[in-house]
Design a protein around this motif. Structure first.
Motif, PDB file in Angstrom:
ATOM      1  N   VAL A  44      -9.404   1.937  -5.879  1.00 45.42           N
ATOM      2  CA  VAL A  44      -9.786   0.588  -6.278  1.00 45.42           C
ATOM      3  C   VAL A  44     -11.033   0.129  -5.532  1.00 45.42           C
ATOM      4  N   GLY A  55      -7.688  -6.475  -4.422  1.00 47.61           N
ATOM      5  CA  GLY A  55      -7.492  -5.150  -3.838  1.00 47.61           C
ATOM      6  C   GLY A  55      -6.189  -5.044  -3.068  1.00 47.61           C
ATOM      7  N   ALA A  58      -3.401  -4.637  -5.468  1.00 49.19           N
ATOM      8  CA  ALA A  58      -3.375  -3.252  -5.958  1.00 49.19           C
ATOM      9  C   ALA A  58      -2.742  -2.321  -4.924  1.00 49.19           C
ATOM     10  N   ALA A  63      -1.588   1.416  -5.152  1.00 44.66           N
ATOM     11  CA  ALA A  63      -2.906   2.048  -5.268  1.00 44.66           C
ATOM     12  C   ALA A  63      -3.112   2.984  -4.085  1.00 44.66           C
ATOM     13  N   ALA A  66      -8.376   1.361  -1.373  1.00 45.53           N
ATOM     14  CA  ALA A  66      -9.171   0.219  -1.833  1.00 45.53           C
ATOM     15  C   ALA A  66     -10.369   0.037  -0.913  1.00 45.53           C
ATOM     16  N   LEU A 111     -10.219   1.618 -10.801  1.00 46.86           N
ATOM     17  CA  LEU A 111     -10.192   0.191 -11.110  1.00 46.86           C
ATOM     18  C   LEU A 111     -11.258  -0.514 -10.285  1.00 46.86           C
TER      19      LEU A 111
END
Length: 183
Positions: A44, A55, A58, A63, A66, A111
């Motif tokens: 991310v 972030g 996420a 995720a 980030a 992303l």
């Protein structure tokens, strides 16, 4: 402002410095609901990061990594404080978002979240339009990835380079535009 779901669910986040407009929890929830399974394992990028809420959300939802980018030193410190508070880790860069994309836009992000300052007056700089037109935004995105850009309602859709508009959702006075690589 809080983390909505995942490992840091319910954690209140420190507000960004005065003059920074954070993404409302309702909008953040809608964005992440629409992304679904794209978040776990994603790399991310949160540019114009402010508090780092996108972030961090996420990361909380699984995720892989980030990167947070903001030019404002107070925003950068806010992101670092929020990461510590949430016990999540990410790379925080104090840098102009456009410069970051030009230097590091190497196709490594699944992303990309961007919530640039809004152009409220016709004479204001329109960061969202500049960003969407920037070829480096498309270069930063992995094939199959999504760039999510928050912007003021009512602006004409700008020409993009290497990106295609997937959809736009309106929330109050703002809208969220989703972009993918042009095929």
């Amino acid at each position: 402002m809080r983390v909505i779901a995942g490992s840091a669910r319910g954690l209140p986040l420190i507000q960004p410095p005065e003059g920074v407009r954070p993404t409302m929890d309702r909008v953040k929830g809608a964005i992440f609901s629409s992304l679904g399974d794209a978040v776990p394992g994603a790399r991310v990028l949160d540019i114009f990061a402010g508090s780092g809420a996108m972030g961090i959300e996420a990361l909380s939802r699984g995720a892989e990594s980030a990167v947070f980018v903001d030019v404002n030193p107070r925003s950068v410190n806010c992101v670092r404080d929020n990461l510590r508070k949430s016990k999540l880790t990410g790379s925080v860069q104090q840098m102009d978002a456009f410069k970051f994309l030009e230097l590091y836009g190497d196709g490594s992000f699944d992303l990309i979240f961007a919530d640039p300052p809004y152009a409220k007056q016709p004479t204001d700089r329109d960061f969202a339009t500049e960003l969407i037109k920037l070829p480096a935004l498309a270069r930063a995105l992995r094939p199959g990835g999504t760039a999510i850009v928050e912007r003021v309602i009512g602006r004409p859709e700008p020409e993009t380079v290497g990106l295609v508009l997937l959809r736009v959702r309106q929330y109050g006075e703002s809208e969220v535009a989703y972009y993918a690589h042009a095929e």
